[in-house]
Design an enzyme around this catalytic site. Structure first.
Site, short mmCIF file in Angstrom:
data_model
loop_
_atom_site.label_atom_id
_atom_site.label_comp_id
_atom_site.label_asym_id
_atom_site.label_seq_id
_atom_site.Cartn_x
_atom_site.Cartn_y
_atom_site.Cartn_z
N GLY A 11 0.83 -1.21 0.00
CA GLY A 11 0.00 0.00 0.00
C GLY A 11 0.86 1.25 0.00
N ARG A 21 13.69 9.97 -2.01
CA ARG A 21 14.62 11.09 -2.22
C ARG A 21 15.81 11.01 -1.26
NH1 ARG A 21 14.97 16.00 0.40
NH2 ARG A 21 15.70 17.79 -0.82
N ALA A 22 15.51 10.70 0.00
CA ALA A 22 16.57 10.62 1.01
C ALA A 22 17.55 9.49 0.67
CB ALA A 22 15.97 10.41 2.39
N ARG A 72 1.34 -5.17 -5.78
CA ARG A 72 1.27 -6.37 -4.96
C ARG A 72 1.68 -7.51 -5.88
NH1 ARG A 72 -2.72 -3.32 -1.77
NH2 ARG A 72 -1.66 -3.18 0.23
N ASP A 103 4.07 -4.24 6.46
CA ASP A 103 4.54 -5.53 6.98
C ASP A 103 4.64 -6.62 5.92
OD1 ASP A 103 1.81 -5.75 6.80
OD2 ASP A 103 1.53 -6.63 8.79
N THR A 125 3.77 3.10 5.70
CA THR A 125 2.35 2.69 5.68
C THR A 125 1.56 3.65 6.56
OG1 THR A 125 0.77 1.03 6.50
CG2 THR A 125 2.93 0.96 7.48
N ASP A 127 -0.90 2.82 8.26
CA ASP A 127 -1.56 2.06 9.33
C ASP A 127 -0.86 2.13 10.70
OD1 ASP A 127 -3.33 1.27 7.36
OD2 ASP A 127 -2.22 -0.56 6.91
N ASP A 129 1.28 0.12 11.88
CA ASP A 129 1.15 -1.21 12.48
C ASP A 129 2.45 -2.01 12.48
OD1 ASP A 129 1.32 -1.52 9.75
OD2 ASP A 129 -0.35 -2.93 9.57
N MET A 169 -9.27 3.90 8.19
CA MET A 169 -8.43 2.76 7.81
C MET A 169 -7.51 2.33 8.96
SD MET A 169 -7.29 3.47 3.92
CE MET A 169 -8.21 2.73 2.58
N GLY A 170 -6.61 1.43 8.66
CA GLY A 170 -5.65 0.95 9.67
C GLY A 170 -5.52 -0.56 9.68
N ARG A 171 -6.23 -1.21 8.77
CA ARG A 171 -6.26 -2.68 8.76
C ARG A 171 -6.57 -3.21 10.16
NH1 ARG A 171 -2.19 -5.17 4.38
NH2 ARG A 171 -0.58 -4.55 5.84
N LYS A 214 -25.81 17.66 21.58
CA LYS A 214 -26.61 17.77 20.35
C LYS A 214 -26.16 16.78 19.27
CE LYS A 214 -29.26 21.18 21.62
NZ LYS A 214 -30.18 20.59 22.56
N HIS A 215 -24.96 16.30 19.39
CA HIS A 215 -24.45 15.40 18.35
C HIS A 215 -23.40 14.49 18.96
CE1 HIS A 215 -21.46 18.62 18.46
NE2 HIS A 215 -20.62 17.62 18.30
N HIS A 249 -10.11 5.67 0.68
CA HIS A 249 -8.76 5.92 0.17
C HIS A 249 -8.31 7.38 0.17
CE1 HIS A 249 -8.97 1.73 -0.91
NE2 HIS A 249 -7.66 1.79 -1.09
N VAL A 250 -9.20 8.32 0.51
CA VAL A 250 -8.69 9.70 0.65
C VAL A 250 -7.58 9.72 1.71
CG1 VAL A 250 -10.77 10.96 -0.05
CG2 VAL A 250 -10.46 10.38 2.35
P1 ADP Z 1 2.17 -3.94 2.71
O1 ADP Z 1 3.64 -3.96 2.49
O2 ADP Z 1 1.59 -2.58 2.55
O3 ADP Z 1 1.80 -4.63 4.01
P2 ADP Z 1 1.26 -6.30 1.21
O4 ADP Z 1 0.89 -7.09 2.42
O5 ADP Z 1 0.37 -6.34 0.06
O6 ADP Z 1 1.49 -4.77 1.53
O7 ADP Z 1 2.70 -6.82 0.74
C1 ADP Z 1 3.35 -6.25 -0.36
C2 ADP Z 1 4.08 -7.29 -1.16
O8 ADP Z 1 5.13 -7.88 -0.35
C3 ADP Z 1 3.27 -8.48 -1.62
O9 ADP Z 1 2.49 -8.21 -2.74
C4 ADP Z 1 4.36 -9.48 -1.93
O10 ADP Z 1 4.97 -9.21 -3.18
C5 ADP Z 1 5.38 -9.20 -0.83
N1 ADP Z 1 5.18 -10.18 0.27
C6 ADP Z 1 4.19 -10.22 1.18
N2 ADP Z 1 4.30 -11.30 1.99
C7 ADP Z 1 5.40 -11.98 1.57
C8 ADP Z 1 6.05 -13.19 1.98
N3 ADP Z 1 5.59 -13.93 3.00
N4 ADP Z 1 7.16 -13.57 1.30
C9 ADP Z 1 7.64 -12.83 0.28
N5 ADP Z 1 7.06 -11.69 -0.16
C10 ADP Z 1 5.96 -11.26 0.47
#
Ligand code: ADP
Length: 319
Positions: A11, A21-22, A72, A103, A125, A127, A129, A169-171, A214-215, A249-250
């Site tokens: 995401g 950039r950094a 993805r 993650d 991200t 999130d 998380d 959001m935040g999964r 009131k709200h 998604h905003v």
């Molecule tokens: P985010 O990084 O935002 O959590 P995703 O969970 O969609 O997003 O993961 C992004 C990409 O990372 C996946 O589409 C995949 O290519 C790769 N990925 C996720 N899990 C694994 C895994 N267990 N092993 C290898 N690559 C992974």
């Protein structure tokens, strides 16, 4: 290391551009060549790789999204996909990789690390998380987008004397809901980390009404469930005029806040420093305003949790 690569994956999040950039500028400053890999692990497998120059990252620090694009990629979860990725990196002579993502993207970096290829994870991200860091790049911007929406909703909620349920959001993480709820003065915040009873929520709404409120604004993290269902239940139980807004998604777009730009710049540069020192298999973060790096595998075994003291405070301030 004389050549490093950088990609964004999963995401997107505001501030990813500032991180790219950094990475690019920090590396070039230290006479290291940088290669940008487009569309995350998908682009890596396909060899969508090009050399970055100082000017490649000009005029992006203030832009949301990611100029390297993101994707993805299911194939990267397989051994075959990962070996193809390493083959591409070796073909270009790239000795280390900075992975900016959430993650899922970290798991891809962990897989490369296990195969002996040095990677450093940068938490990008909205999130918030990822364990091991107080904040992820994009969280602050998303939060400010949510606050802006809640403030606007508050205006119309007051005018019409309505109850509003706002889904954020935040999964599976309640941080956006908790921080935005606290900053936006929400009556109730529902996070996936905590148990909630609708009857307690409706009792609180009724108490509020009895003392002339009131709200009401209820912030629901997406990980709790559908705000539409929760809104319906509230209306059935209280008979209050209730509306639901799903922000969607905003929350993922927009110009990054100063805080996210600074965080992204610091973390992107730190990732390059680690690779310069030959350190792979690391993730970078910020804890108590100090930059940290730690074993990227720790992100697999630990869970990020919301700050329960802050949750309690939100309850105390919304009596
Ligand atoms: P985010 O990084 O935002 O959590 P995703 O969970 O969609 O997003 O993961 C992004 C990409 O990372 C996946 O589409 C995949 O290519 C790769 N990925 C996720 N899990 C694994 C895994 N267990 N092993 C290898 N690559 C992974």
């Amino acid at each position: 290391m004389k050549k490093i690569g950088v990609l964004t994956s999963g995401g997107d999040a505001p501030g990813m551009n500032a991180a790219i950039r950094a990475v690019v500028r920090k590396a070039i400053y230290h006479n290291i060549e940088v290669y940008g890999i487009s569309r995350g692990y998908q682009g890596l497998i396909e060899g969508d790789i090009r050399k970055m120059e100082i000017g490649s990252v000009g005029d992006i620090i203030h832009r949301g999204g990611t100029m390297l694009r993101t994707a993805r990629c299911l194939e990267f979860k397989t051994e075959e996909g990962q070996l193809k990725g390493i083959e591409q990196l070796n073909k270009h002579g790239i000795e280390g990789l900075v992975v900016i993502g959430g993650d899922g993207s970290y798991q891809g970096a962990q897989a490369l690390t296990r195969r002996g290829y040095p990677c450093v994870g940068v938490p990008g991200t909205i999130d918030n998380d990822i364990p091991g860091t107080d904040f992820t790049i994009g969280f602050d911007t998303a939060l400010n987008t949510v606050i802006d929406a809640i403030d606007k909703i508050r205006d119309t909620a007051t005018s019409h004397e309505r109850t509003y349920v706002v889904e954020v959001m935040g999964r599976n993480c309640g941080d956006i809901a908790l921080w935005a709820g606290l900053a936006g003065g929400a009556e109730t915040i529902l996070c996936p980390e905590n148990e909630h009873e609708i009857k307690d929520l409706t009792a609180k709404l009724k108490r509020g009404q009895e003392r002339g409120k009131k709200h009401s604004i209820i912030v629901v993290a997406e990980g709790v469930g559908s705000a539409v269902d929760i809104g319906r239940e509230i209306e059935e139980m209280t008979k209050f005029d209730t509306r639901v807004t799903v922000l969607g998604h905003v929350q993922r777009g927009g110009s990054p806040t100063a805080s996210d730009r600074v965080l992204a710049s610091r973390l992107g540069a730190l990732a390059v420093e680690l690779l310069m020192d030959g350190k792979g298999g690391r993730a970078v973060g910020i804890v108590a305003n100090q930059l940290v790096d730690y074993d990227i595998n720790e992100t697999l075994v630990n869970n990020h949790t919301i700050d329960q003291k802050m949750y309690k405070l939100s309850e105390e301030l919304s009596i």
